[in-house]
Write an enzyme that holds these catalytic residues in place. Structure first.
Site, PDB file in Angstrom:
ATOM      1  N   SER A  20      -7.530   7.607   4.245  1.00  0.00           N
ATOM      2  CA  SER A  20      -6.254   8.308   4.698  1.00  0.00           C
ATOM      3  C   SER A  20      -5.592   8.976   3.712  1.00  0.00           C
ATOM      4  O   SER A  20      -5.524   8.531   2.716  1.00  0.00           O
ATOM      5  CB  SER A  20      -5.746   7.491   5.782  1.00  0.00           C
ATOM      6  OG  SER A  20      -5.331   6.318   4.898  1.00  0.00           O
ATOM      7  N   THR A  55       1.449   3.470   8.671  1.00  0.00           N
ATOM      8  CA  THR A  55       2.076   2.940   9.799  1.00  0.00           C
ATOM      9  C   THR A  55       1.188   1.525   9.952  1.00  0.00           C
ATOM     10  O   THR A  55       0.617   1.144   9.080  1.00  0.00           O
ATOM     11  CB  THR A  55       1.833   3.928  11.001  1.00  0.00           C
ATOM     12  OG1 THR A  55       0.185   3.782  11.175  1.00  0.00           O
ATOM     13  CG2 THR A  55       2.335   4.985  11.059  1.00  0.00           C
ATOM     14  N   ASP A  63      -8.229  -8.162   9.181  1.00  0.00           N
ATOM     15  CA  ASP A  63      -7.808  -9.226   7.986  1.00  0.00           C
ATOM     16  C   ASP A  63      -7.312 -10.472   8.938  1.00  0.00           C
ATOM     17  O   ASP A  63      -7.493 -10.635   9.897  1.00  0.00           O
ATOM     18  CB  ASP A  63      -6.399  -8.663   7.432  1.00  0.00           C
ATOM     19  CG  ASP A  63      -6.184  -9.440   6.063  1.00  0.00           C
ATOM     20  OD1 ASP A  63      -6.605 -10.570   5.921  1.00  0.00           O
ATOM     21  OD2 ASP A  63      -5.347  -8.909   5.286  1.00  0.00           O
ATOM     22  N   THR A  93     -15.582  -4.298  -1.442  1.00  0.00           N
ATOM     23  CA  THR A  93     -14.427  -5.099  -1.810  1.00  0.00           C
ATOM     24  C   THR A  93     -13.890  -5.830  -0.419  1.00  0.00           C
ATOM     25  O   THR A  93     -12.672  -5.569  -0.101  1.00  0.00           O
ATOM     26  CB  THR A  93     -13.316  -4.338  -2.723  1.00  0.00           C
ATOM     27  OG1 THR A  93     -13.075  -3.307  -1.936  1.00  0.00           O
ATOM     28  CG2 THR A  93     -13.915  -4.016  -3.811  1.00  0.00           C
ATOM     29  N   THR A 131     -11.647  -9.944  -2.464  1.00  0.00           N
ATOM     30  CA  THR A 131     -10.414  -9.575  -2.976  1.00  0.00           C
ATOM     31  C   THR A 131      -9.507 -10.712  -2.772  1.00  0.00           C
ATOM     32  O   THR A 131      -8.590 -10.997  -3.703  1.00  0.00           O
ATOM     33  CB  THR A 131      -9.818  -8.189  -2.339  1.00  0.00           C
ATOM     34  OG1 THR A 131      -9.541  -8.273  -1.061  1.00  0.00           O
ATOM     35  CG2 THR A 131     -10.694  -6.942  -2.721  1.00  0.00           C
ATOM     36  N   VAL A 171       2.879 -13.587  -4.093  1.00  0.00           N
ATOM     37  CA  VAL A 171       4.198 -12.937  -4.145  1.00  0.00           C
ATOM     38  C   VAL A 171       5.056 -13.122  -2.706  1.00  0.00           C
ATOM     39  O   VAL A 171       4.270 -12.786  -1.820  1.00  0.00           O
ATOM     40  CB  VAL A 171       4.190 -11.885  -4.648  1.00  0.00           C
ATOM     41  CG1 VAL A 171       3.643 -11.824  -6.086  1.00  0.00           C
ATOM     42  CG2 VAL A 171       3.138 -10.941  -3.967  1.00  0.00           C
ATOM     43  N   ALA A 173       5.954 -11.069  -0.709  1.00  0.00           N
ATOM     44  CA  ALA A 173       6.572  -9.928  -0.207  1.00  0.00           C
ATOM     45  C   ALA A 173       5.283  -9.215   0.360  1.00  0.00           C
ATOM     46  O   ALA A 173       4.053  -9.773   0.111  1.00  0.00           O
ATOM     47  CB  ALA A 173       6.987  -8.992  -1.612  1.00  0.00           C
ATOM     48  N   ASP A 180      -6.376  -0.511  -1.526  1.00  0.00           N
ATOM     49  CA  ASP A 180      -7.091   0.821  -2.002  1.00  0.00           C
ATOM     50  C   ASP A 180      -6.800   0.762  -3.528  1.00  0.00           C
ATOM     51  O   ASP A 180      -7.788   1.435  -4.178  1.00  0.00           O
ATOM     52  CB  ASP A 180      -6.089   2.049  -1.402  1.00  0.00           C
ATOM     53  CG  ASP A 180      -6.167   1.892   0.011  1.00  0.00           C
ATOM     54  OD1 ASP A 180      -7.100   1.677   0.837  1.00  0.00           O
ATOM     55  OD2 ASP A 180      -5.015   2.080   0.846  1.00  0.00           O
TER      56      ASP A 180
END
Length: 257
Positions: A20, A55, A63, A93, A131, A171, A173, A180
């Site tokens: 994308s 988006t 996930d 991955t 990952t 972290v 956040a 990617d």
């Protein structure tokens, strides 16, 4: 009289990246192209979609959300991934949830994770890197675990498998485009170190950690004291991290398992 030396062309590495695209921000091809170019690759881009900004639309299969698995794509695409896409891949991955649904096995321990990676190897890919996982970390609850496995042929034609594990600080956040970015840098570093998954993963994860740390620091400065950074302020500082992408200082080390 010395013979004239024929100039030799520079070696060329070229990647076709089908992902994308966003006009603003870093996700998909915007996240992958720059680090590949910095690391010496010619990148041909095919944008599967084009948006103004990112988006809920995500190129990954799925996930975990609040501990539960969640598919981003229709479930009827799972057999396509398992039967057609993964067998064509040299490197995959997946995150933990994707690895589990592809392998048809849960991974709650390191031993089970190795079994999952072996199932994925049997489907075709020689390199599998999970990952992120919620496996227990010896360093405590504030760490994610990344696992990697690479099948390779060494001297004498002997086939061996290298396994690695990395503990990565969590972290506070939420970022978009890190997957990617991870995949792009891992592709570049496994090309540079085709028989050393440990070094390739250390360089990839360390570079990503540098970028994330820089992004958080900048986002907090933009938000102001005591304020939570917005999604826009947390756009990855990819271009500003060119030096760390090119020559990452190793701050996250892998252990062989």
């Amino acid at each position: 009289m010395l013979p004239e030396c024929q100039p030799q062309p520079e070696p060329e590495c070229r990647v076709l990246s089908i992902q994308s695209h966003v006009v603003r921000g870093f996700v998909g091809n915007k996240s992958a192209a720059f680090p590949l170019q910095v690391l010496g690759f010619e990148v041909d881009l095919v944008n599967s979609v084009q948006f103004s900004n990112h988006t809920v639309c995500d190129p990954v299969m799925g996930d975990k959300r609040n501990g539960d698995g969640y598919m981003y794509v229709p479930e009827n695409l799972l057999p396509v991934y398992k039967g057609k896409v993964v067998p064509l891949a040299d490197i995959i991955t997946p995150n933990q949830y994707e690895a589990e649904i592809l392998a048809g096995k849960k991974m709650n321990t390191e031993k089970e994770a190795i079994e999952v990676m072996d199932v994925l190897h049997a489907m075709g890919p020689d390199t599998v890197v999970i990952t992120s996982s919620d496996l227990p970390s010896a360093l405590g609850d504030n760490y994610l675990v990344t696992l990697g496995s690479q099948r390779k042929v060494i001297a004498g034609g002997l086939r061996v498998t290298e396994r690695i594990r990395m503990e990565i600080p969590k972290v506070d956040a939420v970022f978009v485009g890190t997957g990617d970015l991870f995949a792009a840098m891992l592709l570049a570093w496994t090309h540079q170190h085709p028989n050393n998954l440990k070094i390739a993963c250390e360089k990839t994860v360390s570079a990503l950690q540098h970028i994330v740390t820089r992004t958080i620091s900048n986002a907090k400065a933009l938000a102001g004291v005591g304020k939570k950074p917005s999604a826009a302020q947390l756009e990855l500082r990819v271009v500003q991290s060119k030096e760390q992408i090119e020559n990452p200082e190793i701050i996250i080390h892998a252990t062989t398992i």
